[in-house]
Design a protein around this motif. Structure first.
Motif, PDB file in Angstrom:
ATOM      1  N   LYS A  44       0.148  33.219  37.317  1.00  0.00           N
ATOM      2  CA  LYS A  44      -0.765  32.648  38.310  1.00  0.00           C
ATOM      3  C   LYS A  44      -0.731  31.116  38.284  1.00  0.00           C
ATOM      4  O   LYS A  44      -1.752  30.443  38.434  1.00  0.00           O
ATOM      5  CB  LYS A  44      -2.190  33.155  38.100  1.00  0.00           C
ATOM      6  N   ASP A  45       0.484  30.597  38.113  1.00  0.00           N
ATOM      7  CA  ASP A  45       0.707  29.152  38.060  1.00  0.00           C
ATOM      8  C   ASP A  45       0.966  28.645  39.483  1.00  0.00           C
ATOM      9  O   ASP A  45       2.107  28.672  39.960  1.00  0.00           O
ATOM     10  CB  ASP A  45       1.894  28.841  37.145  1.00  0.00           C
ATOM     11  N   PHE A  46      -0.077  28.198  40.160  1.00  0.00           N
ATOM     12  CA  PHE A  46       0.062  27.797  41.566  1.00  0.00           C
ATOM     13  C   PHE A  46       1.007  26.623  41.743  1.00  0.00           C
ATOM     14  O   PHE A  46       1.831  26.614  42.669  1.00  0.00           O
ATOM     15  CB  PHE A  46      -1.309  27.454  42.156  1.00  0.00           C
ATOM     16  N   ALA A  47       0.896  25.611  40.891  1.00  0.00           N
ATOM     17  CA  ALA A  47       1.738  24.418  41.044  1.00  0.00           C
ATOM     18  C   ALA A  47       3.223  24.780  40.985  1.00  0.00           C
ATOM     19  O   ALA A  47       4.028  24.312  41.809  1.00  0.00           O
ATOM     20  CB  ALA A  47       1.394  23.393  39.960  1.00  0.00           C
ATOM     21  N   GLN A  48       3.601  25.625  40.042  1.00  0.00           N
ATOM     22  CA  GLN A  48       4.995  26.054  39.931  1.00  0.00           C
ATOM     23  C   GLN A  48       5.398  26.952  41.098  1.00  0.00           C
ATOM     24  O   GLN A  48       6.517  26.861  41.609  1.00  0.00           O
ATOM     25  CB  GLN A  48       5.205  26.793  38.605  1.00  0.00           C
ATOM     26  N   ALA A  49       4.476  27.819  41.529  1.00  0.00           N
ATOM     27  CA  ALA A  49       4.761  28.703  42.661  1.00  0.00           C
ATOM     28  C   ALA A  49       5.024  27.895  43.925  1.00  0.00           C
ATOM     29  O   ALA A  49       5.930  28.217  44.707  1.00  0.00           O
ATOM     30  CB  ALA A  49       3.598  29.661  42.875  1.00  0.00           C
ATOM     31  N   LEU A  50       4.245  26.847  44.129  1.00  0.00           N
ATOM     32  CA  LEU A  50       4.448  25.988  45.297  1.00  0.00           C
ATOM     33  C   LEU A  50       5.796  25.285  45.222  1.00  0.00           C
ATOM     34  O   LEU A  50       6.493  25.146  46.231  1.00  0.00           O
ATOM     35  CB  LEU A  50       3.318  24.957  45.398  1.00  0.00           C
ATOM     36  N   GLN A  51       6.202  24.888  44.034  1.00  0.00           N
ATOM     37  CA  GLN A  51       7.512  24.265  43.870  1.00  0.00           C
ATOM     38  C   GLN A  51       8.643  25.238  44.203  1.00  0.00           C
ATOM     39  O   GLN A  51       9.653  24.855  44.804  1.00  0.00           O
ATOM     40  CB  GLN A  51       7.676  23.747  42.433  1.00  0.00           C
ATOM     41  N   VAL A  52       8.460  26.498  43.826  1.00  0.00           N
ATOM     42  CA  VAL A  52       9.471  27.511  44.153  1.00  0.00           C
ATOM     43  C   VAL A  52       9.574  27.671  45.674  1.00  0.00           C
ATOM     44  O   VAL A  52      10.673  27.749  46.239  1.00  0.00           O
ATOM     45  CB  VAL A  52       9.143  28.864  43.504  1.00  0.00           C
ATOM     46  N   ALA A  53       8.413  27.728  46.353  1.00  0.00           N
ATOM     47  CA  ALA A  53       8.411  27.839  47.821  1.00  0.00           C
ATOM     48  C   ALA A  53       9.102  26.641  48.455  1.00  0.00           C
ATOM     49  O   ALA A  53       9.870  26.788  49.424  1.00  0.00           O
ATOM     50  CB  ALA A  53       6.978  27.960  48.327  1.00  0.00           C
ATOM     51  N   GLN A  54       8.885  25.461  47.915  1.00  0.00           N
ATOM     52  CA  GLN A  54       9.527  24.259  48.444  1.00  0.00           C
ATOM     53  C   GLN A  54      11.035  24.305  48.213  1.00  0.00           C
ATOM     54  O   GLN A  54      11.811  23.789  49.029  1.00  0.00           O
ATOM     55  CB  GLN A  54       8.900  23.022  47.796  1.00  0.00           C
TER      56      GLN A  54
END
Length: 259
Positions: A44-54
């Motif tokens: 549930k690491d949002f910051a890393q998840a957003l980086q993956v989406a980017q």
């Protein structure tokens, strides 16, 4: 599918990136990205998840990112919705289109009229209570799907003839090409009871062929539930009508049945 607001150059670049996702090297990269995302999402690491989406956006473009996010929605609905709030509006629209199309395909297979079951509008993706019952599915609180009794006040009204915002009368007697395109589409789809659907579909086919297009049936299906798809279809038909009128005119009348 492109939207009316997408500049041609940006659309071409996005399509090229989308095609990259279908090639062996792209598929291999996506596998690594997906595995990484699963690990990040589990924490549930949002910051890393957003980086993956980017990373997906950078490698495969906006349109593919919308589909990619949808693929992970069922497993991680709350995380995906949070990501959607932090990326550009264009990707959000691609996501909504992909989600609406998925629902429409399921409803079509169940022979449910799409106009009264699913709607993709500027404000989101909607299902009616009746459609949820048919699908045996009711969205959770984390779902991007909104449930309503009916579509009154939601997006474009399809219970009667639709007129594009640029449609207007000429000398108070006849419609301009935007109005004609709107009327042909509304009648072909059965939203107007005063015309001949088959004749209107034939005219639309001629308008699409004038532009070298063969995707009329796909647009007619899409227009039943997706507002941006409907508006885009009107724009294509309007352009085709104008091109035909510079050569051999179309029969642009919408004849009453039996006339």
């Amino acid at each position: 599918m492109k939207t009316l607001a997408t500049p041609p150059k940006k659309m071409k670049q996005d399509n090229q990136k989308f095609e990259k996702a279908l090639k062996p090297a792209g598929i291999k990269l996506l596998s690594r990205i997906n595995n990484h995302f699963q690990r990040v999402a589990k924490r549930k690491d949002f910051a890393q998840a957003l980086q993956v989406a980017q990373k997906v956006i950078h490698e495969f473009g906006d349109r593919y990112c919308g589909i990619w996010l949808l693929q992970h929605t069922e497993a991680h609905p709350a995380l995906i919705q949070k990501i959607l709030k932090h990326i550009n509006r264009g990707i959000q629209k691609h996501y909504q289109h992909a989600l609406g199309t998925l629902l429409a395909e399921r409803l079509t297979s169940l022979k449910v009229p799409l106009e009264n079951a699913v709607r993709v509008s500027d404000s989101g993706v909607y299902l009616t209570v009746g459609a949820c019952a048919v699908l045996e599915f009711f969205p959770s609180s984390d779902s991007p799907i909104k449930v309503v009794e009916n579509f009154q006040g939601v997006g474009v009204d399809r219970s009667t003839i639709f007129m594009h915002p640029l449609a207007s009368g000429i000398q108070g007697k006849t419609l301009n090409s935007w109005g004609v395109a709107s009327g042909l589409i509304s009648t072909a789809l059965g939203w107007s009871g005063d015309g001949d659907p088959e004749l209107c579909r034939k005219n639309l086919l001629e308008a699409f062929r004038a532009l070298g297009r063969s995707d009329l049936d796909g647009y007619l299906w899409l227009a039943r539930f997706d507002d941006s798809g409907l508006l885009e279809m009107v724009a294509i038909a309007q352009e085709g009508i104008n091109r035909k009128l510079r050569g051999k005119p179309l029969d642009l009348t919408i004849h009453p049945k039996g006339a």
